[in-house]
Motif scaffolding. Structure first.
Motif, PDB file in Angstrom:
ATOM      1  N   THR A  92     -78.616 -12.331  57.270  1.00 40.68           N
ATOM      2  CA  THR A  92     -77.417 -11.519  57.426  1.00 40.68           C
ATOM      3  C   THR A  92     -77.710 -10.296  58.280  1.00 40.68           C
ATOM      4  O   THR A  92     -78.844  -9.839  58.362  1.00 40.68           O
ATOM      5  N   GLY A  93     -76.642  -9.770  58.891  1.00 42.94           N
ATOM      6  CA  GLY A  93     -76.747  -8.652  59.822  1.00 42.94           C
ATOM      7  C   GLY A  93     -76.883  -7.286  59.167  1.00 42.94           C
ATOM      8  O   GLY A  93     -76.901  -7.156  57.943  1.00 42.94           O
ATOM      9  N   PRO A  94     -76.947  -6.249  59.994  1.00 45.41           N
ATOM     10  CA  PRO A  94     -77.244  -4.888  59.543  1.00 45.41           C
ATOM     11  C   PRO A  94     -76.290  -4.306  58.497  1.00 45.41           C
ATOM     12  O   PRO A  94     -76.732  -3.543  57.658  1.00 45.41           O
ATOM     13  N   ARG A  95     -75.020  -4.634  58.511  1.00 46.61           N
ATOM     14  CA  ARG A  95     -74.077  -4.061  57.532  1.00 46.61           C
ATOM     15  C   ARG A  95     -74.033  -4.850  56.231  1.00 46.61           C
ATOM     16  O   ARG A  95     -73.266  -4.542  55.322  1.00 46.61           O
ATOM     17  N   SER A  96     -74.862  -5.847  56.132  1.00 49.69           N
ATOM     18  CA  SER A  96     -74.810  -6.767  55.001  1.00 49.69           C
ATOM     19  C   SER A  96     -75.028  -6.078  53.658  1.00 49.69           C
ATOM     20  O   SER A  96     -75.947  -5.284  53.490  1.00 49.69           O
ATOM     21  N   GLN A  97     -74.159  -6.432  52.729  1.00 48.54           N
ATOM     22  CA  GLN A  97     -74.320  -6.029  51.332  1.00 48.54           C
ATOM     23  C   GLN A  97     -74.614  -7.256  50.471  1.00 48.54           C
ATOM     24  O   GLN A  97     -74.498  -7.214  49.244  1.00 48.54           O
ATOM     25  N   ALA A  98     -75.002  -8.349  51.116  1.00 48.02           N
ATOM     26  CA  ALA A  98     -75.177  -9.622  50.414  1.00 48.02           C
ATOM     27  C   ALA A  98     -76.227  -9.538  49.313  1.00 48.02           C
ATOM     28  O   ALA A  98     -75.976  -9.971  48.182  1.00 48.02           O
ATOM     29  N   VAL A  99     -77.405  -8.991  49.600  1.00 51.05           N
ATOM     30  CA  VAL A  99     -78.469  -8.971  48.595  1.00 51.05           C
ATOM     31  C   VAL A  99     -78.061  -8.121  47.390  1.00 51.05           C
ATOM     32  O   VAL A  99     -78.276  -8.520  46.244  1.00 51.05           O
ATOM     33  N   ALA A 100     -77.437  -6.978  47.633  1.00 49.56           N
ATOM     34  CA  ALA A 100     -76.964  -6.142  46.520  1.00 49.56           C
ATOM     35  C   ALA A 100     -75.894  -6.884  45.715  1.00 49.56           C
ATOM     36  O   ALA A 100     -75.868  -6.818  44.478  1.00 49.56           O
TER      37      ALA A 100
END
Length: 145
Positions: free
Chosen positions: A105-113
């Protein structure tokens, strides 16, 4: 200060998180501009159509995964790369026998959180749909259900 390279040998990965039927193992450190996860699931598991404001790419490593874009289903066998630009509505399901893929995922990603928050919900028991919708929304993901 120069960041250190990341080397993660077999057996050094953290335990996978449980994210609504998908096992998610985080393979990158928090300081990276992009995040890498290893995701796997049993046949039929996967997120509903959704969108977010970051790019992501998937590389199917085992089995097959069916992706849906604007109602069109595309079956992707192992070896397939799928790039999803920010804002594009998409979803996926693991195919016959389950599947596995890398996600970047890219720089703005909040996926892991978001994955960590969903894993915490799962540890407390079967989450209610309203909890899932609120948790994903709090991390910049809009479910299209």
């Amino acid at each position: 200060m120069t960041p250190a390279p990341l080397i993660m040998k077999p057996g050094e990965q953290p335990a996978p998180m449980s994210v609504v039927g998908t096992r998610v193992t985080v393979l990158s450190r928090d300081q990276a501009d992009f995040k890498i996860t290893l995701q796997s699931g049993d046949e039929g598991a996967g997120p509903p159509p959704h969108h977010h404001d970051w790019d992501e790419a998937f590389y199917v490593t085992h089995g097959q995964v069916s992706f849906v874009f604007d109602g069109e289903i595309i079956m992707c066998p192992a070896g397939t790369l799928v790039h999803v630009p920010a804002g594009v509505v998409h979803g996926f399901n693991y195919g016959v026998g389950g599947g596995e893929m890398l996600e970047v995922t890219g720089p703005r990603s909040q996926a892991v959180a978001m994955f960590a928050a969903l894993d915490k919900l799962a540890a407390a028991g079967e989450p209610e749909p309203a909890q899932l919708i609120a948790t994903t929304a709090a991390h910049g993901v809009t479910l299209c259900v």
